[in-house]
Design a protein around this motif. Sequence first.
Motif, short mmCIF file in Angstrom:
data_model
loop_
_atom_site.label_atom_id
_atom_site.label_comp_id
_atom_site.label_asym_id
_atom_site.label_seq_id
_atom_site.Cartn_x
_atom_site.Cartn_y
_atom_site.Cartn_z
N ALA A 164 0.83 -1.21 0.00
CA ALA A 164 0.00 0.00 0.00
C ALA A 164 0.87 1.26 0.00
O ALA A 164 0.52 2.26 -0.62
CB ALA A 164 -0.92 -0.01 1.21
N ARG A 165 1.99 1.22 0.68
CA ARG A 165 2.87 2.38 0.76
C ARG A 165 3.47 2.70 -0.61
O ARG A 165 3.68 3.85 -0.95
CB ARG A 165 3.97 2.12 1.78
N ARG A 166 3.74 1.70 -1.41
CA ARG A 166 4.31 1.93 -2.73
C ARG A 166 3.34 2.67 -3.65
O ARG A 166 3.74 3.45 -4.48
CB ARG A 166 4.71 0.60 -3.38
N ASP A 167 2.04 2.40 -3.49
CA ASP A 167 1.04 3.00 -4.37
C ASP A 167 0.34 4.19 -3.73
O ASP A 167 -0.62 4.71 -4.29
CB ASP A 167 -0.01 1.94 -4.75
N ALA A 168 0.77 4.62 -2.58
CA ALA A 168 0.11 5.73 -1.90
C ALA A 168 0.45 7.06 -2.57
O ALA A 168 1.57 7.27 -3.02
CB ALA A 168 0.54 5.77 -0.44
N GLY A 169 -0.54 7.93 -2.66
CA GLY A 169 -0.31 9.27 -3.21
C GLY A 169 -0.45 9.32 -4.72
O GLY A 169 -0.61 8.31 -5.40
N MET A 170 -0.41 10.53 -5.23
CA MET A 170 -0.54 10.74 -6.66
C MET A 170 0.83 11.04 -7.26
O MET A 170 1.71 11.56 -6.60
CB MET A 170 -1.46 11.93 -6.94
N VAL A 171 0.96 10.72 -8.53
CA VAL A 171 2.18 11.05 -9.24
C VAL A 171 2.03 12.45 -9.82
O VAL A 171 0.96 13.05 -9.81
CB VAL A 171 2.47 10.02 -10.36
N THR A 172 3.10 12.97 -10.36
CA THR A 172 3.12 14.36 -10.85
C THR A 172 2.07 14.60 -11.92
O THR A 172 1.42 15.65 -11.92
CB THR A 172 4.53 14.68 -11.39
N SER A 173 1.88 13.66 -12.82
CA SER A 173 0.89 13.87 -13.88
C SER A 173 -0.52 13.95 -13.31
O SER A 173 -1.35 14.71 -13.80
CB SER A 173 0.98 12.75 -14.92
#
Length: 69
Positions: free
Chosen positions: A19-28
């Motif tokens: 879950a930590r690896r996929d948490a948050g949004m990327v710049t795009s």
Amino acid sequence: MYQAVRARLRALVCGARVARRDAGMVTSEYAMGIVAAVAFAVVLYRVVNSGPVSAALRNIVQQALDGRM
């Protein structure tokens, strides 16, 4: 029982790492969110500053200021 608790704890820790690896949004995704927010703000600004809406808001404020207390 100890093995079951340990296995459950290991599963929770591994799940937290995934879950930590996929948490948050990327710049795009941030960029697309900002573009959408700015587009919505522009549309809202144009609607509020249009003639009929501006006149209606002005009348509402004027009636509120002229009201008796």
